[in-house]
Scaffold this motif. Sequence first.
Motif, PDB file in Angstrom:
ATOM      1  N   ILE A  82       0.839  -1.201   0.000  1.00  8.95           N
ATOM      2  CA  ILE A  82       0.000   0.000   0.000  1.00  8.95           C
ATOM      3  C   ILE A  82       0.874   1.252   0.000  1.00  8.95           C
ATOM      4  O   ILE A  82       0.631   2.206  -0.747  1.00  8.95           O
ATOM      5  CB  ILE A  82      -0.917  -0.007   1.239  1.00  8.95           C
ATOM      6  CG1 ILE A  82      -1.881  -1.186   1.188  1.00  8.95           C
ATOM      7  CG2 ILE A  82      -1.680   1.299   1.361  1.00  8.95           C
ATOM      8  CD1 ILE A  82      -2.972  -1.078   0.202  1.00  8.95           C
ATOM      9  N   TRP A 113      -3.473   5.078   4.744  1.00  4.71           N
ATOM     10  CA  TRP A 113      -3.732   6.259   3.910  1.00  4.71           C
ATOM     11  C   TRP A 113      -3.291   7.515   4.662  1.00  4.71           C
ATOM     12  O   TRP A 113      -2.585   8.378   4.130  1.00  4.71           O
ATOM     13  CB  TRP A 113      -5.232   6.273   3.594  1.00  4.71           C
ATOM     14  CG  TRP A 113      -5.688   7.344   2.663  1.00  4.71           C
ATOM     15  CD1 TRP A 113      -4.933   8.248   1.999  1.00  4.71           C
ATOM     16  CD2 TRP A 113      -7.048   7.593   2.289  1.00  4.71           C
ATOM     17  NE1 TRP A 113      -5.736   9.047   1.229  1.00  4.71           N
ATOM     18  CE2 TRP A 113      -7.029   8.674   1.398  1.00  4.71           C
ATOM     19  CE3 TRP A 113      -8.267   7.016   2.633  1.00  4.71           C
ATOM     20  CZ2 TRP A 113      -8.195   9.179   0.849  1.00  4.71           C
ATOM     21  CZ3 TRP A 113      -9.420   7.525   2.087  1.00  4.71           C
ATOM     22  CH2 TRP A 113      -9.378   8.596   1.192  1.00  4.71           C
ATOM     23  N   VAL A 114      -3.702   7.591   5.931  1.00  2.56           N
ATOM     24  CA  VAL A 114      -3.313   8.738   6.750  1.00  2.56           C
ATOM     25  C   VAL A 114      -1.807   8.746   6.951  1.00  2.56           C
ATOM     26  O   VAL A 114      -1.153   9.771   6.825  1.00  2.56           O
ATOM     27  CB  VAL A 114      -4.050   8.685   8.101  1.00  2.56           C
ATOM     28  CG1 VAL A 114      -3.458   9.672   9.070  1.00  2.56           C
ATOM     29  CG2 VAL A 114      -5.521   8.957   7.909  1.00  2.56           C
ATOM     30  N   PHE A 155      -6.384   0.008   6.031  1.00  2.00           N
ATOM     31  CA  PHE A 155      -6.115   0.806   4.825  1.00  2.00           C
ATOM     32  C   PHE A 155      -6.302   2.291   5.127  1.00  2.00           C
ATOM     33  O   PHE A 155      -5.486   3.125   4.723  1.00  2.00           O
ATOM     34  CB  PHE A 155      -7.027   0.372   3.683  1.00  2.00           C
ATOM     35  CG  PHE A 155      -6.881   1.239   2.467  1.00  2.00           C
ATOM     36  CD1 PHE A 155      -5.793   1.084   1.639  1.00  2.00           C
ATOM     37  CD2 PHE A 155      -7.801   2.229   2.183  1.00  2.00           C
ATOM     38  CE1 PHE A 155      -5.629   1.897   0.531  1.00  2.00           C
ATOM     39  CE2 PHE A 155      -7.646   3.050   1.089  1.00  2.00           C
ATOM     40  CZ  PHE A 155      -6.557   2.877   0.260  1.00  2.00           C
ATOM     41  N   CYS A 202       3.491   5.742  -5.843  1.00  2.00           N
ATOM     42  CA  CYS A 202       3.609   5.461  -7.276  1.00  2.00           C
ATOM     43  C   CYS A 202       4.711   4.456  -7.571  1.00  2.00           C
ATOM     44  O   CYS A 202       5.372   4.533  -8.601  1.00  2.00           O
ATOM     45  CB  CYS A 202       3.851   6.738  -8.079  1.00  2.00           C
ATOM     46  SG  CYS A 202       2.343   7.363  -8.754  1.00  2.00           S
ATOM     47  N   LEU A 246       5.843   0.062  -7.298  1.00  2.00           N
ATOM     48  CA  LEU A 246       5.178  -1.239  -7.359  1.00  2.00           C
ATOM     49  C   LEU A 246       5.277  -1.998  -6.056  1.00  2.00           C
ATOM     50  O   LEU A 246       4.472  -2.876  -5.774  1.00  2.00           O
ATOM     51  CB  LEU A 246       5.792  -2.094  -8.473  1.00  2.00           C
ATOM     52  CG  LEU A 246       5.499  -1.634  -9.890  1.00  2.00           C
ATOM     53  CD1 LEU A 246       6.253  -2.514 -10.856  1.00  2.00           C
ATOM     54  CD2 LEU A 246       4.025  -1.719 -10.176  1.00  2.00           C
ATOM     55  N   TRP A 290       2.174   1.851  -3.399  1.00  2.00           N
ATOM     56  CA  TRP A 290       1.194   2.376  -4.342  1.00  2.00           C
ATOM     57  C   TRP A 290       0.912   3.840  -4.083  1.00  2.00           C
ATOM     58  O   TRP A 290       0.682   4.613  -5.007  1.00  2.00           O
ATOM     59  CB  TRP A 290      -0.095   1.546  -4.265  1.00  2.00           C
ATOM     60  CG  TRP A 290       0.075   0.192  -4.873  1.00  2.00           C
ATOM     61  CD1 TRP A 290       1.046  -0.179  -5.753  1.00  2.00           C
ATOM     62  CD2 TRP A 290      -0.713  -0.976  -4.649  1.00  2.00           C
ATOM     63  NE1 TRP A 290       0.894  -1.503  -6.093  1.00  2.00           N
ATOM     64  CE2 TRP A 290      -0.168  -2.012  -5.437  1.00  2.00           C
ATOM     65  CE3 TRP A 290      -1.831  -1.250  -3.864  1.00  2.00           C
ATOM     66  CZ2 TRP A 290      -0.705  -3.288  -5.463  1.00  2.00           C
ATOM     67  CZ3 TRP A 290      -2.357  -2.525  -3.892  1.00  2.00           C
ATOM     68  CH2 TRP A 290      -1.804  -3.537  -4.678  1.00  2.00           C
ATOM     69  N   PHE A 291       0.953   4.238  -2.803  1.00  2.00           N
ATOM     70  CA  PHE A 291       0.759   5.659  -2.516  1.00  2.00           C
ATOM     71  C   PHE A 291       1.909   6.485  -3.073  1.00  2.00           C
ATOM     72  O   PHE A 291       1.746   7.658  -3.357  1.00  2.00           O
ATOM     73  CB  PHE A 291       0.630   5.903  -1.007  1.00  2.00           C
ATOM     74  CG  PHE A 291      -0.772   5.774  -0.517  1.00  2.00           C
ATOM     75  CD1 PHE A 291      -1.767   6.576  -1.037  1.00  2.00           C
ATOM     76  CD2 PHE A 291      -1.117   4.862   0.452  1.00  2.00           C
ATOM     77  CE1 PHE A 291      -3.073   6.463  -0.605  1.00  2.00           C
ATOM     78  CE2 PHE A 291      -2.415   4.738   0.894  1.00  2.00           C
ATOM     79  CZ  PHE A 291      -3.395   5.540   0.362  1.00  2.00           C
TER      80      PHE A 291
END
Lengths: 359, 163
Positions: free
Chosen positions: A55, A317-318, A313, A61, A63, A58-59
Amino acid sequence: MFDFKVLTQWIDQSLRALNLPDFGVLVIELVLVGIALLAAYAILAIILIWFERKICAWFQCRLGPNRVGIFGLLQTFADTIKILLKELIPINNNDKILFYLAPFIVILSSMLSFGALPFGKGLQAIDFNIGIFYMMAVSSLGVLGVLLAGWSSNNKFSMIGAMRSGAQMVSYELSVGLSLLTMVIFAGSMQLSQIVNQQADLWFIFKGHVPALIAFLVYLIAGHAETSRGPFDLPEAESELTAGYHTEYSGIQFGFYYLAEYLNMFIIAAIATTVFLGGWQPLHIPGLDGFNHVMDYIPTPVWFLGKAFFCIFLSLWVRWTFPRLRIDQLLHLEWKYLLPLNLLNILFMALIVIFKWHF
Amino acid sequence: MGGFAAYLKSWVTGIVSLLTGLKVSIVNFFRPKVTESYPENRKTLVMPEHFKGVLTMPHNENNEHKCTACGICQMNCPNGTIKITSQTIETEDGKKKKILDTYLYNLGQCTFCNLCVLTCPSNAIVFSKDYETAIFTRSKLIMKLNNEGSRLEEKKKSASGEA
């Protein structure tokens, strides 16, 4: 819905059929439960570390791990083997007993809360009538291990990190407690199994109007701060304190802290799932019987883990969005923003319960 | 504005700015990833236009290059990467002419500054897009750029060129 009581009772009966004394049966069952929980603990930790790395990538950019095994799934296994083979470096002039004890306390506190989590229908080791109290109590025991680690390392960075961790934990424990208390008022019970059962028709986050939503958000923020990750990672602020309280730890002792950090994240998400998102209850919408029936076919542990991973998740994200707070900003956020909001929220929830405005 | 109004305003501005940050990161979450999975995408990998891999001297189908052995590239090279040896021959009509013997290029010393390509008056050398240049022997880094038996490409005679 498959009730896992069928399985556990079958194990119990087949053990009793062996004509063992009652005490012997109890010991065997305790060992079985312990092994199951430890296995779940280790597997969850490995999955969580992989999940976080993917994760996070991916945040940013990227892989993420994709070389060891398909989608990098074996990466964490390789890392675990590596950390097990690392040398434990002994430190001079430190408090030996406390130094070696501290990682175990951290692990123990997250292990203890695993016992009371309802993973699925009938999949709960102990169902206390004060379940939420118990969870709050044991999940905040971990700070003891952090404080001990900081104190016994005989290192100023570790000490400062541990002290920050203490201040952070004391403050945010308030918000965690109050936001959970809001939902206890709403549910009228502290027993986790009852709280989950009450959400069979509709989850509390939908049932409880605005206060439940606010309590959910406050709980996520405060719980995230409790795990001391992301924007709240002051105890281990690497640019200021090297690695904070676990600076002096190496090898698997460091691994214990690493493991406990991820498992604490899972426990926070699991409590949020149980209290706000219906625990292992499938998504039910009143009036849509066909839809509800289809949802019942998905096994309950899948629902539980799915919701928990959704909460994780949100936390990731935070974590990968915001910069680290200063210590004064951290306390500012808790005492001047979250706490007043929480107190108002608890009042609002009490009014809703008294006048029966909820669904 | 009073203290309490300022406090309420800080709530709103705080939440708005936090949501802005979250929006930025979730947009990046779903964006195509920039990582190149190198050995797998070898066939489709396209190097950028200004990429400089190895210095090469293009030869045409008659094994002719454009290098006049003037030595300007050698003089301009900051690292002494290029070594040109030339020999003087006599052409059919009795004129003396300098022709290229060997053009040695040391990849190990090259900083890919592109000065040699920029200063070459006859556009004899270019940087290729080769990127897999790692080798095990140091001596292999010194390359001879002109092919065996190659010669200078004759300039097409034009009216202005005769002056």
